[in-house]
Design a protein around this motif. Structure first.
Motif, short mmCIF file in Angstrom:
data_model
loop_
_atom_site.label_atom_id
_atom_site.label_comp_id
_atom_site.label_asym_id
_atom_site.label_seq_id
_atom_site.Cartn_x
_atom_site.Cartn_y
_atom_site.Cartn_z
N UNK A 152 8.67 -3.04 7.01
CA UNK A 152 9.15 -1.86 7.73
C UNK A 152 8.02 -0.87 7.99
N UNK A 153 8.15 -0.09 9.06
CA UNK A 153 7.25 1.04 9.27
C UNK A 153 7.59 2.12 8.23
N UNK A 154 6.71 3.09 8.09
CA UNK A 154 6.98 4.16 7.14
C UNK A 154 8.23 4.94 7.54
N UNK A 155 8.37 5.24 8.84
CA UNK A 155 9.55 5.96 9.31
C UNK A 155 10.83 5.18 9.02
N UNK A 156 10.80 3.88 9.28
CA UNK A 156 11.97 3.04 9.01
C UNK A 156 12.30 3.04 7.51
N UNK A 157 11.29 2.86 6.68
CA UNK A 157 11.52 2.75 5.24
C UNK A 157 12.02 4.06 4.64
N UNK A 334 0.40 3.00 0.30
CA UNK A 334 -0.54 2.33 1.21
C UNK A 334 -0.43 2.92 2.61
N UNK A 335 0.79 3.19 3.06
CA UNK A 335 0.98 3.84 4.36
C UNK A 335 0.36 5.24 4.35
N UNK A 336 0.61 6.03 3.31
CA UNK A 336 0.05 7.37 3.23
C UNK A 336 -1.48 7.33 3.23
N UNK A 337 -2.02 6.38 2.49
CA UNK A 337 -3.48 6.27 2.38
C UNK A 337 -4.11 5.98 3.74
N UNK A 338 -3.49 5.08 4.50
CA UNK A 338 -4.03 4.76 5.83
C UNK A 338 -3.90 5.95 6.77
N UNK A 339 -2.79 6.67 6.71
CA UNK A 339 -2.60 7.83 7.58
C UNK A 339 -3.57 8.96 7.19
N UNK A 340 -3.79 9.12 5.89
CA UNK A 340 -4.75 10.13 5.46
C UNK A 340 -6.14 9.81 6.02
N UNK A 341 -6.54 8.54 5.93
CA UNK A 341 -7.86 8.13 6.44
C UNK A 341 -7.96 8.37 7.94
N UNK A 342 -6.87 8.08 8.67
CA UNK A 342 -6.89 8.25 10.12
C UNK A 342 -7.00 9.72 10.52
N UNK A 343 -6.54 10.61 9.66
CA UNK A 343 -6.55 12.05 9.97
C UNK A 343 -7.51 12.83 9.08
#
Length: 411
Positions: A152-157, A334-343
């Motif tokens: 699932x995507x983060x929003x879906x989950x 893992x989702x948060x970590x990737x989004x943090x890196x992207x921003x």
């Protein structure tokens, strides 16, 4: 050299390469089986000395301050190798001593009267509001999401998490009154009002979260059904139909569990239902990592169920359902970590490089706690009466299937 001897004993699996401040490069190969490879550079001898005396605190601070730099790998790879070997039993003599010290202090560290609870909450949750918008989902759910498949995507989950919890609260009729203890930025309260016609009061100790939650209720046109208050849970006196608490129990403190569950019982109507969702540990009672306590969650502790259930039993509440969510938070982080890196650039503009390193280390360490160190999430459903709920769990599954079939909230 003491640190060389410590690493020689510690690394049992995989390969660690270390560049010391004098330029020497040493390799430590485990002999207990295959494992990952990683490396780091130690840029000053002060960091080396601190790693010998207080490793858990020094490792995180060393990364924050630039004294420890990943070498030929990522921060995640470096930390994963170290955590894996710590959990394999290599250990660190000083860390074992510090663990005993933390164990001895944990009742004092988690003493949590209302004034201290508010300070602890402000330390982490009253940061610049833009920070959380840059790595959380759109609803700002700052707790474990629910991943039935892991794809699932983060929003879906996060939407599935809200539905999963709502199903356990058993909304069998509209207009039920709900107390949301530790309401965050209001997402769960708004969901329950919108999807189930509930009347919700969310309480928080964070002024930043309170302002955002109130603004969201007004923007959604739900101010007549949802209100938010700056309030300690111990000050709530009126009985309600449902109680939900997501990601707040970790801040209660071990000496206050009896008070918490007595409060829940007192705040539930006779036919009421409560659902408590929190981080736990699978290997029994422990203590909070020193770095996490100092920099992220002062006073925080993720309890074993063996520490929670005695307080539930003494309260006179029925534990009508218990579920353990194993790797769901690892996927969330893992989702948060990737989004943090992207921003990361935007986040650095809000604070500074040291803050970014601190938060990166927090997200990586937390994810590894769920992948390697026995952390999990538990959900306990509670009632005052033995016959409040249907006899089987089918009603939960039916409610979730209905929510999927007839969605009213976008994922």
């Amino acid at each position: 050299m003491l640190f060389d001897r410590i690493l020689s004993r510690l690394i049992r699996r995989g390969t660690l390469t270390v560049r010391y401040p004098d330029g020497r490069i040493l390799e430590y190969r485990g002999t207990d089986g295959p494992g990952p490879s990683a490396g780091f550079e130690l840029r000053d001898w002060r960091t080396v000395r601190r790693l010998c005396s207080n490793p858990t605190l020094a490792f995180g601070e060393g990364y924050m301050d630039g004294g420890i730099v990943p070498m030929g790998c990522s921060l995640y790879d470096m930390t994963d190798l170290m955590v894996l070997n710590m959990m394999e039993g290599g250990g660190h003599p000083a860390e074992k001593v510090m663990e005993w010290v933390r164990w001895g202090r944990r009742h004092l560290d988690q003493l949590n009267p209302a004034s201290r609870a508010r300070r602890n909450v402000a330390h982490h949750y009253d940061l610049n509001g833009r920070l959380y918008a840059l790595f959380l989902d759109r609803d700002r759910q700052y707790s474990c999401a629910y991943f039935p498949t892991g794809e699932e995507t983060l929003e879906e989950a996060q939407l599935l998490k809200k539905r999963h919890i709502a199903a356990k609260l058993h909304f069998d009729r509209p207009d039920l009154e709900v107390l949301d203890i530790g309401c965050g930025w209001g997402g769960m309260a708004l969901h329950l009002a919108r999807e189930h016609g509930a009347r919700v009061t969310g309480i928080t100790l964070s002024t930043e979260q309170l302002d955002v939650a109130r603004g969201r209720a007004a923007e959604a046109g739900l101010s007549d059904r949802v209100r938010f208050e700056l309030m300690d849970y111990r000050d709530w006196k009126r009985p309600v139909d449902r109680i939900v608490s997501v990601g707040m129990f970790e801040h209660v403190g071990i000496d206050h569990y009896k008070t918490f569950f007595r409060t829940v019982k007192g705040a539930l109507k006779e036919d009421g239902v409560a659902l408590i969702h929190a981080i736990g540990r699978s290997d029994g009672p422990g203590s909070t990592n020193a770095w996490i306590t100092k920099y992220i969650f002062p006073g925080g502790y993720s309890p074993a169920l063996s520490e929670v259930l005695p307080a539930v039993e003494k309260s006179g509440l029925w534990a009508t359902d218990i579920e353990v969510l194993r790797l769901h938070y690892a996927h969330t982080l893992a989702h948060w970590r990737r989004r943090f890196a992207a921003n990361r650039d935007a986040i650095q503009s809000l604070y500074d490089e040291r803050f970014c390193r601190m938060f990166e280390f927090y997200l990586v360490g937390s994810e590894l706690a769920f992948r390697r160190m026995g952390h999990m999430n538990w959900q306990i459903q509670l009632t005052r009466k033995v016959d409040t709920l249907p006899l089987s769990r089918d009603y939960m599954l039916d409610a979730e299937r209905k929510a999927v079939a007839c969605p009213r909230e976008d994922a």
